[in-house]
Each structure stands twice: as C-alpha cells, then as structure tokens.
Enzyme design. Structure first.
Site, short mmCIF file in Angstrom:
data_model
loop_
_atom_site.label_atom_id
_atom_site.label_comp_id
_atom_site.label_asym_id
_atom_site.label_seq_id
_atom_site.Cartn_x
_atom_site.Cartn_y
_atom_site.Cartn_z
CD GLU A 1 68.83 2.18 32.71
OE1 GLU A 1 67.81 1.35 33.16
OE2 GLU A 1 69.13 2.91 33.91
C1 ACM Z 1 71.78 -0.36 35.51
O1 ACM Z 1 71.08 -1.05 36.20
N1 ACM Z 1 71.21 0.36 34.72
C2 ACM Z 1 73.04 -0.86 35.23
#
Ligand code: ACM
Length: 743
Positions: free
Chosen positions: A357
């Site tokens: 992310e």
């Molecule tokens: C995640 O849930 N961003 C690994």
C-alpha cells in the site's frame, strides 16, 4: 490501512468457496457405512471425528473426538485409558528443558481440567507410566521452516505412547493428548486410538499488529499459548505502522522514543517473547513495514522521509502518504544499521519488510525523487519500489536474513529468494508459485474483517481448482491469519482472534479433504472453552464488557441483544463510525463477537422447523422460546439504556429486537395453525425487517434472513398443497435470501 476496500473484497471473496460440495456430509456418511463392516475401524480423519464412539466399545453414545486440527491419520481402537490421580509421565531417549517444561504445562492443564492432583515429577519407570514420551532429538535450536513436527500417539488400556523425532513434534502430540481427554460417569479417560500426524503446510502463522494498538506482553504470551494449542507455528509480529513504532532500537532511539507514545517492547522483552515462543515450537518473524506505513519512523527521523516533515504519529485508520525516500543513500545506511540491529535481536531466518500500500504520492511531489528516477531510467513508482526492495534484500542478505514482503513486492526482476505474502487475493500466490517464488496466503484469513469461521475454513492455499503443477505447488508454504489492529484492544483482541483462528489452523495443518463445516463448528466450540484454561479472554471479557456497559451484573437483556448482532464486516465499521486509535474500544460493537453461535443455531432450527412442513412442530417450542426471549429483552433494554448513556446508540437495535421477534412469533403462529398470512401482512413484516437490517451503532442483526424465511413461509402456505414440502422449502429459502445491501 488497507483502504482499497473494494479491490480487497472483490478479490478475496471468490477465494472462499473453492472446496464446497466436494466432500459433502452425505458422501462422508456413505463412506462411514462401508467402514463399519470392519472390526477395527480404519477411517479417514474427518470421518473418525464425526463418528460416535458408540460403535467402538464401552464409551457412551454421545462422545465424539474433539481434535482440532484433525490429525493426518486416526485409527480408533477399542478400550480406554483411565486418567486418575495416579497419572504419571516417563520420558525416553532424548530429553531436555523444553520437553520437560512442555510436559509440566500439559500436566497443569490436565490437572486443571480434571480437578485431579497429579504428581509433578516424571517417573523413571517406563513400564508403569500412564504416558511415555519418546523423542529422538531436540529439534532446531532456532525454530525453522523445516522443523520436523510429526508425531505418533497410541493409546491402549494400559498406556499412552507419544513418539516424535523432535521435541517440537512431541509438543504437538501433547496438545493432541489433551484434546483426547473425555469424561463419563466412570471418570476421565482417553479412548483407545492410533494417531499418525504431520502438518500439510510448514508455515502456519498468526499476525498480530501491535502498531495500531499496542498489546501488552501478557496478551502476546497467552496468544502464543493458544497458537501452540492449535499447532500454529509462526508468530508474525507486525511491529511498525503509521500509528506506532513498537520496538526499542538502541541505534536509533528516537524511533521508539518518539514513535510509540511510550508503548514499545524493550529488547529484553523481545528476547522474552522469542524464548517463550521457542518453548512452544513457534517461530517469531518480525515485520518492519517499509517504504510506506512508516509515519511513526519519521517522527524521530524525518531525514529518511520523502517529504520535509515534521511528522506526527498517525491517529486515524487508512492509508497514508509518508514513505521512506528510496533515492537517498542515507536511507539505506539507516536501514542497514537498523535492520542489522533487528537481525541480531530476532533469530528467525525470515524478516518481513511489508511493502504494501505505498501509493508513492510523496515521491510524485518530490523533485529530487523525480530527478533520480529520470537519471536512472526508472519509469514509475512500482519500479522505484522494486529498486528499493532490491537494495533492502541486499541488506537483509548481508545480515543473514531471507526477505518476505506483501504481494506488492512481486515485480519483474525480484530475486527468487524473496517470499511473497499474498493478501489481496489468492491469485498472487499462484502467480508467484508459477514464477518459482515461495509464498504464503493471507487472503481469506483476514480475521479483522469479522467474517465467519466457515468462510476462512474453506479458503485453501492450494484450492481444488488450482492449476499449479506439483512442483509449483511446493512453493506454497502455508498461510497466516492476520489480526490487524485498528479496532482491537487488550480487552477485545482475543475475541477477534479466537476461536475462529483455530479453524484456519486446521485448514493449514489438516489434509485438504477435511472440510465438514458442521463438524468444524462442533469441535470449535469445545476448543474455544479449552483455550480459556490458557488465560484467553474471548469468552470471559464478553461478560465483562457487557457488565461495564450495563453498570450492573444484571446484563440479561443486553446479552440477548449482543448474542444476535455482529460488528459490521469488512471495513464498514470505520466507514459508519470513524474513530481514532485513541478512541476507547468498549462499546457494544466491541463486546459483540463475530460468527454468532446463537444466530447459527437459530438458522438451523428455523430450517428444521420449515422442513417439518406441513406439521411445523419440530423445534417450534424452542423457536418460540427464543423469540419470546428477544421480545422481552427488547422491552427490558429501554430502562437499561436510560441508565447507561454509553448504550444510547443501541436504542434502535433494542427497538428492532422486538420488531424482529414479533414478526417471527406471528409467522410461527400462522404456520402452526395452518393459516396462510396475507400478502399485506407479509409485505408489512418484510418492510420492517428491511429497516431492522440496517446497521446501527456499527452493528447488524444476523438473524434477519431466518426470520424473513418464517414470514415468507407463512404467506406461502397455500403453495404447500401443490408441491412437495422439500420443493416448497427451497422456494421459501430463495424468496427469503437477503435483498441487496441497504445503501
Ligand atoms: C495489508 O493488509 N495491507 C497487507
């Protein structure tokens, strides 16, 4: 965190039902009949567990085996080994402190469960010992992926004999031993049995995110105990997040000093956890999530960030912009020193670098980063992160560690030594395996999303429809349940992890063919109470949180309400009621638990009642009693809410409790009188139920579909004349399936 909600869900959901319909209950029952013809029952694991012991000799009809995870092979024998005050243990061949401590813990639990005073010392006399534990060797000094965890356990009238190549195998077998304990009017005993067991996957983990909410040492320890009880073997310690940096660094003390609000683990505490886990045959793999999810690092060390700062510890949930600067040598010097320090602290072979992310927004706005990319011919942020990963991998290799990261690290040119941690969907795991990367699965095991155990249970790292060759499938090492920490406190975390994680543990340990959901739930409720003997609070804190909300020991009506609502699933809780990491987690949504057993039971009873058409007497008293209880609770909650303003937001739920109960009771009275309800009545009830189905206080009722079935059945009564009861019930079920989610 994990703010790309839509993507996550559309990718993870299809993963779940891959095994359903293959091993149905009726298949198993047919197989069972065949096996009954043999004197000694040699049966497949799942089969033997569902098998009443009645057929096997002296045990009473109601006993079942409660093994979880189901062993690879189980052979029930006649006879039983009595467990009484003269119970004692001998060890044979290899012995060491870890084994003796494991036996001592087993004895404490056995004594606690049976209320027998048991001898604390081992006996030297193998011949007369009740349990003989025979190990060949210690096992790996640092628990490893290749540890041999196999064991065999044989119980006869005379003795139980646990044989294992390593102490870790013996520890796994001791858990099975405890799970075999049964009782009847003659006392406690173990059934005669032969078990041969080893895991299907070598990597069976639980991630605990202590970044968003710090969890005290005792929380981690009791969860390690619970992990060992269900044979999980990797504690993935998610130590750093935007919201907190939780480990002491002596090289860079501003990391924990400024990034943690004072809530961090000292290095001595880390060693304590590593040692506690090792005692239980559990690896401890730390995660330092970089280059994104790194706000808390930058509070003390803004110079390694991609924007000038200053930075503050993040208090909200979501995905945030701060990211390490991958273009400056200073960043790698910092990481070399920091990760080197951590490599010495954490003995596990693997280090998790996160990598998820990172949207690269700060990179886009940073002229120096842009100039670097241009000069190096790096075309986009993905490639820039791939460059960063390669540099980090070199650092980890220098410090003797293997790198693992979330699936975003799977980029062209990623060295094959890197391990891929799949979380957005199972496809990335298969794609990685096809390219020759080892990988583990967490998509399908996101326990923070509040899905029922049954869904997690059916998510298989190598589903039946997998296109992987046998060689490629060997790259699938296992999986991990993920306890993300946005909405858990030390008081509630156990109830989000347990008992559901035991179902995931079984998926990762037991043969793929073990998929009977009813039997899983039957065993899960037994295991859930056994976990309490290890200090887990998933059951007891439910009552405590309700008492606190009610301001009284008289929580009856509130408990009734809490038993049929669940916290909103996926990420809807936060969307409905944004809180921060500083908000108390003491509301009804925090007391309420995932996977309501009451709702599941009610649904089963409604099904049985409708299957009994046109008599409608099966389970009728039970359903009526339940619905009257809801009706009464709905009314009694009003004054309780008046006294406890903390419950104010639950008033609409209390009102709807009565609405739901009234609809169900009226429907049952139509059905049992053989009177068809009018369509006007039906539509009025359905409208009320649709209203009641809307989430309130970040909670939702999970009994609406069952009540809707009753209401529709009442109006469909005339159709029973022209169709079979089974067809009629099918039609009612389809008509009652939930409408599109309310917007
Ligand atoms: C995640 O849930 N961003 C690994």
């Amino acid at each position: 965190m994990r703010g790309n909600y839509v993507t996550i869900l559309s990718l993870t959901v299809p993963n779940r039902n891959n095994c359903s319909g293959v091993f149905t209950r009726s298949n198993l029952l047919t197989m069972k009949t065949v096996k009954y013809t043999k004197l000694v029952l040699i049966v497949a694991y799942a089969l033997s567990l569902a098998l009443p012991v009645r057929a096997l000799g002296s045990a009473p009809a109601s006993s079942h085996l409660n093994l979880m995870p189901v062993p690879a092979s189980v052979r029930l024998e006649t006879g039983r080994l009595a467990i009484n005050g003269s119970f004692n243990v001998a060890v044979k061949d290899h012995t060491d402190d870890r084994l003796r401590a494991g036996i001592a813990r087993m004895l404490t639990r056995l004594a606690g469960r049976t209320v027998l005073t048991l001898p604390a010392d081992l006996t030297a006399d193998e011949g007369t010992a009740t349990l003989v534990v025979q190990c060949e060797r210690a096992g790996d000094i640092v628990p490893s992926l290749s540890e041999n965890e196999s064991y065999s356990l044989e119980v006869t009238d005379q003795q139980a004999r646990l044989v294992a190549p390593t102490v870790v195998g013996a520890l796994r077998g001791l858990e099975t031993f405890l799970q075999l304990l049964q009782g009847d009017r003659d006392g406690y005993y173990l059934p005669g049995i032969k078990i041969q067991d080893q895991p299907r996957f070598q990597w069976r983990g639980l991630l605990i995110d202590v970044g968003r909410h710090y969890e005290p040492m005792e929380v981690l320890k009791r969860n390690l105990d619970a992990m060992a009880a269900v044979k999980l073997n990797v504690f993935h310690w998610h130590l750093t997040e935007d919201q907190g940096f939780r480990v002491e660094s002596r090289k860079f003390p501003k990391l924990h000093a400024l990034g943690s609000d004072g809530f961090f683990y000292t290095q001595d505490q880390v060693r304590e956890i590593v040692s506690y886990a090792r005692d239980r045959g559990i690896r401890v793999m730390p995660e330092f999530d970089i280059p994104g999810h790194s706000t808390s690092w930058l509070v003390g060390y803004p110079e390694i960030g991609s924007a000038p700062g200053p930075f503050k510890i993040e208090r909200r949930a979501g995905i945030f912009e701060p990211a390490l600067d991958p273009t400056r040598e200073q960043t790698y010097k910092f990481l070399d020193a920091f990760l080197g320090e951590m490599a010495a602290l954490f003995p596990d072979a693997y280090m998790h670098i996160g990598g998820d992310e990172n949207e690269g927004k700060q990179w886009d706005r940073n002229p120096q980063v842009q100039a670097f990319m241009k000069a190096k011919g790096i075309k986009d942020n993905h490639s820039l992160q791939a460059y960063f990963n390669q540099r980090v991998l070199n650092i980890l290799q220098k410090h003797g560690k293997k790198m693992i990261g979330w699936e975003e690290i799977l980029q062209p040119d990623l060295p094959k030594e890197a391990v891929i941690h799949s979380w957005r969907g199972p496809d990335s795991l298969a794609a990685a395996a096809k390219q020759g990367y080892n990988g583990i699965l967490s998509a399908g095991y996101y326990i923070d999303l509040i899905f029922p155990s049954s869904q997690h249970y059916l998510a298989d790292p190598i589903p039946l429809n997998s296109t992987l060759t046998a060689e490629e499938a060997r790259h699938v090492l296992g999986g991990e349940a993920t306890m993300w920490g946005e909405w858990v406190s030390p008081e509630t975390i156990d109830s989000r992890i347990w008992p559901r994680t035991a179902a995931i543990a079984e998926r990762l340990w037991s043969p793929r063919t073990v998929t009977d959901i009813d039997d899983m739930y039957r065993r899960l409720s037994v295991i859930s109470y056994q976990l309490e003997e290890l200090g887990l609070t998933h059951e007891k804190n439910y009552g405590m949180l309700l008492r606190r909300l009610a301001g009284s020991d008289d929580t009856g009506p509130l408990r009734t309400l809490a038993s049929i609502v669940e916290p909103l699933k996926e990420y809807r809780r936060y969307q409905m009621r944004p809180q921060t990491m500083l908000s108390p987690l003491t509301g009804l949504v925090d007391a309420a638990r995932p996977d309501s057993e009451t709702a599941r039971q009610f649904a089963a009873n409604v099904d049985a009642f409708l299957s009994d058409a046109p008599r409608f007497s099966l389970y009728r008293p039970n359903l009526e009693r339940t619905l009257v209880e809801w009706q009464t609770a709905g009314r009694a909650l009003g004054p309780m809410i008046d006294r406890s303003p903390a419950l104010k937001e639950t008033r609409p739920l209390a009102d709807n409790l009565s609405v739901i109960a009234d609809a169900g009771l009226e429907a049952i009275s139509y059905l049992s009188a053989g009177d068809a309800a009018t369509t006007e009545w039906r539509d009025a009830q359905l409208a009320k139920l649709n209203e009641a189905a809307k989430p309130r206080a970040a909670l939702e009722f999970v009994v609406i579909t069952s009540v809707r079935k009753l209401v529709i059945a009442a109006a469909e009564l005339p159709q029973l004349r022209s169709t079979t009861p089974a067809e009629w019930k099918k039609r009612v079920t389809i008509m009652a399936s939930p409408p599109a989610a309310p917007s």
